[in-house]
Design a protein around this motif. Structure first.
Motif, PDB file in Angstrom:
ATOM      1  N   LYS A  82       0.820  -1.207   0.000  1.00  0.00           N
ATOM      2  CA  LYS A  82       0.000   0.000   0.000  1.00  0.00           C
ATOM      3  C   LYS A  82       0.856   1.260   0.000  1.00  0.00           C
ATOM      4  CE  LYS A  82      -4.131   1.903   2.108  1.00  0.00           C
ATOM      5  NZ  LYS A  82      -5.221   1.699   3.078  1.00  0.00           N
ATOM      6  N   MET A  83       2.050   1.175   0.594  1.00  0.00           N
ATOM      7  CA  MET A  83       2.949   2.318   0.720  1.00  0.00           C
ATOM      8  C   MET A  83       4.020   2.354  -0.362  1.00  0.00           C
ATOM      9  SD  MET A  83       2.946   4.769   2.956  1.00  0.00           S
ATOM     10  CE  MET A  83       4.712   5.076   3.052  1.00  0.00           C
ATOM     11  N   ARG A  89       1.739   6.454  -9.779  1.00  0.00           N
ATOM     12  CA  ARG A  89       0.764   6.062  -8.748  1.00  0.00           C
ATOM     13  C   ARG A  89       0.861   6.986  -7.537  1.00  0.00           C
ATOM     14  NH1 ARG A  89       1.467   2.671  -4.176  1.00  0.00           N
ATOM     15  NH2 ARG A  89      -0.523   1.973  -3.306  1.00  0.00           N
ATOM     16  N   GLY A  90      -0.259   7.651  -7.218  1.00  0.00           N
ATOM     17  CA  GLY A  90      -0.350   8.436  -5.998  1.00  0.00           C
ATOM     18  C   GLY A  90      -1.218   7.721  -4.977  1.00  0.00           C
ATOM     19  N   PHE A  91      -1.057   8.066  -3.718  1.00  0.00           N
ATOM     20  CA  PHE A  91      -1.889   7.422  -2.695  1.00  0.00           C
ATOM     21  C   PHE A  91      -1.939   8.305  -1.453  1.00  0.00           C
ATOM     22  CE2 PHE A  91       2.425   5.713  -2.372  1.00  0.00           C
ATOM     23  CZ  PHE A  91       2.745   5.984  -1.038  1.00  0.00           C
ATOM     24  N   ARG A  92      -2.939   7.977  -0.582  1.00  0.00           N
ATOM     25  CA  ARG A  92      -3.100   8.682   0.692  1.00  0.00           C
ATOM     26  C   ARG A  92      -3.204   7.651   1.810  1.00  0.00           C
ATOM     27  NH1 ARG A  92      -5.441  14.043  -0.425  1.00  0.00           N
ATOM     28  NH2 ARG A  92      -5.952  14.097  -2.661  1.00  0.00           N
ATOM     29  N   ILE A  93      -2.628   7.972   2.923  1.00  0.00           N
ATOM     30  CA  ILE A  93      -2.783   7.183   4.145  1.00  0.00           C
ATOM     31  C   ILE A  93      -3.496   8.079   5.148  1.00  0.00           C
ATOM     32  CG2 ILE A  93      -1.605   5.937   5.990  1.00  0.00           C
ATOM     33  CD1 ILE A  93      -1.348   4.610   3.260  1.00  0.00           C
ATOM     34  N   HIS A  94      -4.738   7.721   5.487  1.00  0.00           N
ATOM     35  CA  HIS A  94      -5.519   8.569   6.402  1.00  0.00           C
ATOM     36  C   HIS A  94      -5.174   8.275   7.855  1.00  0.00           C
ATOM     37  CE1 HIS A  94      -7.871  10.200   3.139  1.00  0.00           C
ATOM     38  NE2 HIS A  94      -8.097   8.952   2.678  1.00  0.00           N
ATOM     39  N   GLU A  99      -3.425   1.422   8.758  1.00  0.00           N
ATOM     40  CA  GLU A  99      -3.235   1.085   7.351  1.00  0.00           C
ATOM     41  C   GLU A  99      -1.833   0.575   7.032  1.00  0.00           C
ATOM     42  OE1 GLU A  99      -5.012   3.937   4.493  1.00  0.00           O
ATOM     43  OE2 GLU A  99      -5.612   5.074   6.285  1.00  0.00           O
ATOM     44  N   VAL A 119       0.402  11.665   2.346  1.00  0.00           N
ATOM     45  CA  VAL A 119      -0.057  11.746   0.968  1.00  0.00           C
ATOM     46  C   VAL A 119       1.169  11.693   0.058  1.00  0.00           C
ATOM     47  CG1 VAL A 119      -0.046  14.287   0.945  1.00  0.00           C
ATOM     48  CG2 VAL A 119      -1.462  13.017  -0.695  1.00  0.00           C
ATOM     49  N   TRP A 133       6.115  13.439  -1.018  1.00  0.00           N
ATOM     50  CA  TRP A 133       5.239  13.016   0.059  1.00  0.00           C
ATOM     51  C   TRP A 133       5.195  14.060   1.172  1.00  0.00           C
ATOM     52  CZ3 TRP A 133       8.161  12.940   4.377  1.00  0.00           C
ATOM     53  CH2 TRP A 133       9.512  12.583   4.275  1.00  0.00           C
ATOM     54  N   HIS A 143      -7.106  14.948   3.625  1.00  0.00           N
ATOM     55  CA  HIS A 143      -8.253  14.404   2.907  1.00  0.00           C
ATOM     56  C   HIS A 143      -8.814  15.389   1.881  1.00  0.00           C
ATOM     57  CE1 HIS A 143     -10.231  16.846   6.003  1.00  0.00           C
ATOM     58  NE2 HIS A 143     -11.273  16.878   5.188  1.00  0.00           N
TER      59      HIS A 143
END
Length: 681
Positions: A82-83, A89-94, A99, A119, A133, A143
C-alpha cells in the motif's frame, strides 16, 4: 487548504526551481512556500530509479543512512504494497496506525516517527519517475487536498531533481577531467615513456580505476601490435608483441573498445583474446592514441573486477590518450634533439637573440617621442590632448604609418588611467577565431588546444586603455561583441557563461574609410558611432613636410643608441631627397629608410647613396603626387587589369616584400594578400 494562496505559492516554487541547482536549497524554499497552502510536519521527494530501487533525495528531516547531500537509497520492498511508490501512482494514508504494516522496515520507520497521515503525489520529468510526500502527526490531515495543488508541486520538484542530477553528473565529469591536469606534471618530469606511463597510471587511478595499464603501437605492415610500455604489478611476463587478424586490424582506429567481462564476453579464438583471458583481467577499456591526426597505437586499461568501465569513462580515457600522445611526441622530439644537438643549440641561441631584440623594439616603440612642428600635426595633438582627460572613446584615422599608436599612448598618458595598463592589439594580424580568443579570452576546453583558462586583452587592460589597431579589419562576430563592451561594459570569454566587467577605455584606429564600409555593409553602423564619439585624423607625412627633418633627427638619435654607432648627420643632398619624396608609407617608412642608412653609413654622414635605392626619385614623386587625373581612353579601362598591374609593380619595387608593397599602394597587409591570391601572383 488555502486556495487563494495557490497562484502565489506556485510562483514562489517556480522561482525556487529556476534560480538554483542546489536541491537542498530548493527543497527548503519549496517547503516554506507550501506551508502557506496547507499544514504538514515533514515532506520529501524521491525518484524511482528501478522497479526495486528508490532514491530519496531531500527531506525536511534527517533520515538514518542519508548521505552528505541528503540522498538515501532504499529497496522498494522496504515498504508494504500500500505504501510502495510506483510510476504514476499516488496514494493517501488517512491513519497510519491502521493502514501500515510494521513488518516492513519503511512502514515501521514511519510509525516510529509518530506519523498518522500521509499523501504521495507522483511526478514525471523526462525519463525520471518519482513523487513528493507529505506527513502529519494528525489522522486525515490531507483528505481535502486535490490534484490542482499537489500535481504542480510534484511536477516542479521532479524538474528540480532532474536538473540537480544532470548538474551533479556534469560536475563529477568536470572533476574527473580536471584531475587529469596533474598528468602534465608527469609528462614534464621525464622523457622516458616507461617512467611517464607509470606516473600517469598512478595519477589516473583515482578517476579511472585499473589494475593494469598499457601503451601499445600498431604495426600494420607486420599485422601486430607492440607493447611500448605498461604498468601493473605481476605482469612482468606481458608479451611485447602480439599478432592481429584482419578484423582486429580494422578495429584499431575505432573510437573505443569496451569489455565489461572478458571471462564471459571475449571468445578464445585469437592470440590477442587468449592473452587477455590468460591475464585474468575481467574488464577492459581501450582508446586509440593519435599522432599528427593518425592512429599510432592505443592506451588500454584493465581491471580484475567485471563491470568496472562504462560509456561515461570513455571521455576520461580519451583525455588520458591525448596526454600520452604528448609523451610520444616529446619522445620523438628528444630523439631528434639527440641526432642534431648542435643545430638545436644554435636554434636556442637564435631564439634568445630574437626575443631580446623584440623586447628592445617594443621598449623603443612604447617610449617614442611625439615629434612635429607642422600646424596639421599640432592640431591633431591638440584634439588628442583635449580628449585625453575624459573617458571618451576615441577613433584615430589616417593612413598606415602616420603614428596612430604613438598618439594613442599620448592620450593614455594624459588620462586618469595613466597608471594602469595600456594594451594594444592589431586586429588585422590575427584570424577571426584567434582574434576573438586574444581579445576576450577563453575558458578551458572552449576549443581544441584550450587546455587552461586564459584572460584576454580586455582583462589585461582592466582599469586602463585598450588600443584596437586596424579595427576596420574585424569580423562581424568580433564587431558584435565589441559593441556589447562599449554599450554594456561587459563581455564573456570564449566558451564561458560568466559575465565579466569591462572597465577599459577604448581607443580605436583605422586606415580605412569606415563611413564607406558602413554604407557597403562591411562595418556595423551602431559600432561605428560608438567608436567615433571623438575622431582624430592624423595627417599623412606628405601633408606635413616641415616635420620630415625633425623626425629624421629624432630617429637618428634613437637609432644611434640601438645600432651602437650613430651617424654623423645627414648630408644636404640627402635632406633634399627626404623632403622631395612623397612617403607613401609615412613616418614608419621614413624610420625604416633611416635605420638602413645608419647601418650603411657606418658612423659617417648619411648621403643620398645610403637611402633605399627603390624609392621613387624625388622629381617623379613630386610630379605624381601633384598630377591631375587625365582623360580616360575612349574604349574605357579594365580596372581589374590596372589593379593587377599596380600590385605587380609594387611587389617588384619592394623586391617581393609584401608589407612594403602594401605600404607603397596604401593597402593593409590583409588587402594585398587578398589581391595576391586573387590574381595568382
Amino acid at each position: 487548504m488555502n486556495p487563494e494562496a495557490l497562484p502565489r505559492v506556485l510562483g514562489t516554487i517556480s522561482s525556487a526551481v529556476s534560480e538554483s541547482l542546489e536541491l537542498r536549497e530548493v527543497f527548503v524554499r519549496v517547503a516554506a512556500a507550501t506551508r502557506e497552502l496547507f499544514d504538514f510536519d515533514h515532506m520529501g521527494v524521491l525518484r524511482i530509479e528501478a522497479p526495486d530501487r528508490l532514491v530519496e533525495y531531500a527531506t525536511t528531516e534527517v533520515c538514518p543512512g542519508s548521505e552528505t547531500e541528503g540522498e538515501r537509497v532504499v529497496p522498494a520492498d522496504w515498504f508494504s504494497p500500500k505504501m510502495r511508490p510506483a510510476p504514476g501512482r499516488g496514494f493517501r494514508i488517512h491513519d497510519a496506525r491502521t493502514e501500515l504494516d510494521p513488518a516492513f522496515p519503511g512502514d515501521r520507520e514511519i510509525l516510529d516517527g509518530d506519523v498518522r497521515s500521509l499523501v504521495f503525489a507522483p511526478y514525471r520529468a523526462g525519463e525520471d519517475r518519482g513523487g513528493v510526500w507529505f506527513t502529519s502527526a494528525h489522522p486525515g490531515a490531507f483528505h481535502d487536498l486535490g490534484r490542482e495543488a499537489l500535481g504542480p508541486i510534484a511536477a516542479m520538484l521532479g524538474i528540480a531533481v532532474q536538473h540537480w542530477r544532470i548538474w551533479r553528473a556534469e560536475r563529477e565529469r568536470r572533476r574527473r577531467l580536471d584531475s587529469l591536469e596533474k598528468i602534465l606534471d608527469a609528462i614534464a618530469g621525464s622523457l622516458d615513456v616507461d617512467t611517464v606511463l607509470r606516473d600517469v597510471s598512478v595519477t589516473v587511478r583515482a578517476v579511472l580505476p585499473h589494475t593494469f595499464m598499457a601503451l601499445t603501437r600498431h604495426d600494420v605492415e607486420n599485422r601486430r601490435f607492440h607493447v611500448v610500455a605498461h604498468n601493473g604489478e605481476g605482469f612482468e611476463d606481458w608479451p611485447t608483441s602480439i599478432p592481429l587478424n584482419e578484423e582486429e586490424l580494422a578495429r584499431r582506429d575505432v573510437e573505443y573498445d569496451l569489455e565489461r567481462d572478458i571471462a564471459t564476453d571475449v571468445p578464445d579464438d585469437t592470440e590477442r583474446n587468449r592473452v587477455l583471458r590468460r591475464l585474468g583481467m575481467r574488464s577492459m577499456l581501450r582508446v586509440p592514441v593519435r599522432l599528427s591526426g593518425r592512429v599510432h597505437g592505443s592506451v588500454v586499461f584493465f581491471d580484475e573486477r567485471p563491470g568496472t568501465y562504462a560509456e561515461h569513462d570513455v571521455e576520461v580515457a580519451r583525455r588520458v590518450a591525448d596526454h600520452v600522445s604528448i609523451v610520444l611526441s616529446h619522445a620523438r622530439l628528444a630523439e631528434e634533439v639527440r641526432r642534431a644537438a648542435e643545430e638545436h643549440e644554435r636554434a636556442e641561441q637564435l631564439e634568445a637573440r630574437v626575443e631580446m631584440l623584440s623586447r628592445e623594439l617594443e621598449a623603443a616603440g612604447g617610449g617614442r617621442r611625439v615629434v612635429g612642428v607642422s600646424k596639421s600635426w599640432n592640431d591633431a595633438l591638440k584634439q588628442a590632448t583635449r580628449v585625453a582627460a575624459t573617458d571618451t572613446t576615441v577613433l584615430l584615422t589616417g593612413e598606415s604609418g602616420t603614428g596612430k599608436e604613438v598618439v594613442a599612448r599620448l592620450v593614455h598618458r594624459g588620462s586618469p588611467r595613466a597608471g594602469r595598463p595600456f594594451v594594444a592589439i592589431n586586429c588585422a594580424a590575427l584570424p577571426e577565431q584567434l582574434l576573438e580568443s586574444e581579445l576576450f579570452g577563453h575558458e578551458k576546453g572552449a576549443f581544441t588546444g584550450a587546455h587552461a583558462t586564459k584572460a584576454g586583452r580586455l582583462e589585461q587592460a582592466a582599469g586602463g586603455t585598450l588600443f584596437l589597431d586596424e579595427v576596420g579589419e574585424t569580423s562581424p562576430l568580433v564587431q558584435a561583441k565589441m559593441l556589447r563592451v562599449l554599450q554594456e561594459r561587459e563581455f564573456q570569454r570564449v566558451g564561458g557563461t560568466r559575465v565579466l566587467n569591462a572597465d577599459v577605455r577604448v581607443i580605436a584606429a583605422t586606415n580605412r574609410d569606415l563611413t564607406a564600409m558602413v554604407e557597403r555593409g562591411g562595418f556595423r553602423e551602431d559600432l561605428f558611432y560608438r567608436l567615433a564619439v571623438f575622431e582624430v585624423r592624423l595627417p599623412a607625412l606628405r601633408e606635413r613636410t616641415e616635420d620630415v627633418l625633425p623626425l629624421a633627427e629624432a630617429f637618428l638619435e634613437e637609432l644611434g643608441e640601438r645600432v651602437g654607432r650613430p651617424a654623423a648627420g645627414i648630408s644636404r643632398d640627402a635632406r633634399e631627397w627626404l623632403l622631395a619624396y612623397a612617403w607613401p608609407g609615412n613616418v614608419r617608412e621614413l624610420r625604416n629608410a633611416l635605420e638602413r642608412a645608419v647601418i650603411l653609413c657606418d658612423g659617417g654622414l648619411i648621403t643620398r647613396e645610403h637611402l633605399p635605392a627603390d624609392l621613387v626619385r624625388p622629381g617623379q614623386a613630386r610630379a605624381e603626387s601633384e598630377r591631375a587625373p587625365g582623360t580616360l581612353p575612349p574604349g574605357g579601362l579594365d580596372l581589374e587589369a590596372v589593379d593587377r598591374k599596380l600590385v605587380q609593380q609594387a611587389l617588384a619595387q619592394a623586391k617581393g616584400n609584401k608589407s612594403k608593397a602594401a605600404r607603397l599602394l596604401g593597402l593593409t597587409r590583409a588587402q594585398i594578400y587578398t589581391r595576391i591570391e586573387k590574381y595568382g601572383l
